[in-house]
Design an enzyme around this catalytic site. Structure first.
Site, short mmCIF file in Angstrom:
data_model
loop_
_atom_site.label_atom_id
_atom_site.label_comp_id
_atom_site.label_asym_id
_atom_site.label_seq_id
_atom_site.Cartn_x
_atom_site.Cartn_y
_atom_site.Cartn_z
CG HIS A 126 14.25 35.11 1.69
ND1 HIS A 126 13.90 36.43 1.54
CD2 HIS A 126 13.39 34.60 2.63
CE1 HIS A 126 12.88 36.71 2.35
NE2 HIS A 126 12.55 35.62 3.00
CG ASP A 138 6.83 35.36 2.27
OD1 ASP A 138 6.65 34.14 2.35
OD2 ASP A 138 7.46 36.01 3.13
CG HIS A 140 9.78 37.49 5.61
ND1 HIS A 140 9.03 36.37 5.90
CD2 HIS A 140 10.17 38.01 6.80
CE1 HIS A 140 8.98 36.21 7.22
NE2 HIS A 140 9.65 37.19 7.78
CG ASP A 157 5.09 34.72 5.60
OD1 ASP A 157 4.50 35.22 4.63
OD2 ASP A 157 6.30 34.47 5.59
#
Length: 303
Positions: free
Chosen positions: A124, A161, A163, A245
């Site tokens: 990120h 991931d 995200h 995740d």
């Protein structure tokens, strides 16, 4: 059998995010314990911290100086999800440097592939902004090093991931030498990762997964889209932004993957780039699921 190494240093446990924060030191401890319980003892690579030069290939000088000052003073960062303490600076340099050290080891032939059990995570982190638990973008720093220092002309980054890796996408959106591929839940934090975001050279591929998707949908996405695209691109090196995740037990996602799915995904891509793969930990916040999934991933890399 592949010669698989790992990257892990206890100093990364000292990055203290505070009580109740999901990105906590026990994540790394859970993975190491799961390896021991499974009888896995891959060699651990010696690593060097990332240098300012390494960081500045991706991040602005203002960002690097800002993070260093906040860590030194134990100050507050404007992104409340991304706390840091004095020890976070050294941890972040070891996290990025560990990935670079793994890339060097693979290129020089001391191992075939590597899994970097590192924190803080990275995907990120933007050029000028830390966010989403990430201080510096480990995958982007490694890709730039592979390209600019080691002279590779085609590097791929596969991000699974839950995200979307906004920072990694933005780092290479106009760069045809680095192909960024992301499977992620959408809509979800951070709000980026739409399929029409293809990059200047069609070397950015987003595969959004709806809430409730499971192994069938994720494996089909790999088989039908990711593997054919990356074979066409023919990367000389593959980096995996490896978040666990999307597991059905993870508190921050809404996907339905099983622990063994991560081994299945790894087997589908491990022959890309002639097996030159470095995987690095991103997300994964249910400790048992994290450990089990990491074991499956490592075992698949070792086959």
């Amino acid at each position: 059998m592949a010669r698989t190494a790992i990257v892990y240093r206890e100093e990364m446990l000292k990055h203290d995010t505070g009580l109740g924060h999901p990105e906590r030191a026990s994540r790394l401890a859970a993975i190491v314990h799961a390896f021991e319980q499974a009888g896995l003892s891959p060699p651990r690579l010696d690593i060097e911290p990332a240098t300012s030069e390494d960081l500045l290939r991706v991040h602005s000088k203002r960002h690097v100086v800002s993070i260093q000052k906040i860590c030194a003073t134990d100050g507050d960062y404007p992104d409340p999800d991304t706390p840091m303490v004095e020890a976070s600076w050294d941890a972040a340099l070891l996290s990025a440097g560990g990935v670079l050290s793994a890339c060097k080891a693979v290129l020089e032939g001391s191992c075939d592939n590597a899994f970097c059990v590192v924190r803080p995570p990275g995907h990120h982190a933007e050029r000028d902004w830390a966010m989403g638990f990430c201080l510096f973008n480990n995958a982007a720093i490694a890709a730039r090093w592979l390209r600019d220092v080691r002279g590779l002309s085609r590097v791929a980054i596969l991000d699974w991931d839950v995200h979307h890796g906004n920072g990694t996408q933005h780092a290479f959106y106009d760069d045809e030498t680095v192909y960024y591929v992301s499977l992620h839940q959408y809509p979800h934090y951070p709000g980026t990762g739409r399929p029409e975001e293809r990059g200047a050279g069609n070397t950015n591929l987003n595969l959004p997964m709806r809430v409730g998707f499971g192994p069938k949908e994720w494996l089909e996405a790999l088989d039908e889209h990711v593997v054919p695209e990356l074979r066409r691109f023919d990367p000389q090196f593959l980096l995996i932004s490896n978040g666990f995740d999307a597991h059905r037990l993870d508190p921050l996602g809404g996907q339905e993957l099983e622990s063994r799915t991560y081994g299945q995904m790894t087997r589908r891509i491990k022959e890309l780039a002639e097996g030159r793969i470095v995987s690095m930990l991103e997300g994964g916040y249910h400790l048992q699921a994290l450990g089990e999934s990491a074991v499956e991933h490592l075992q698949a890399l070792q086959e």
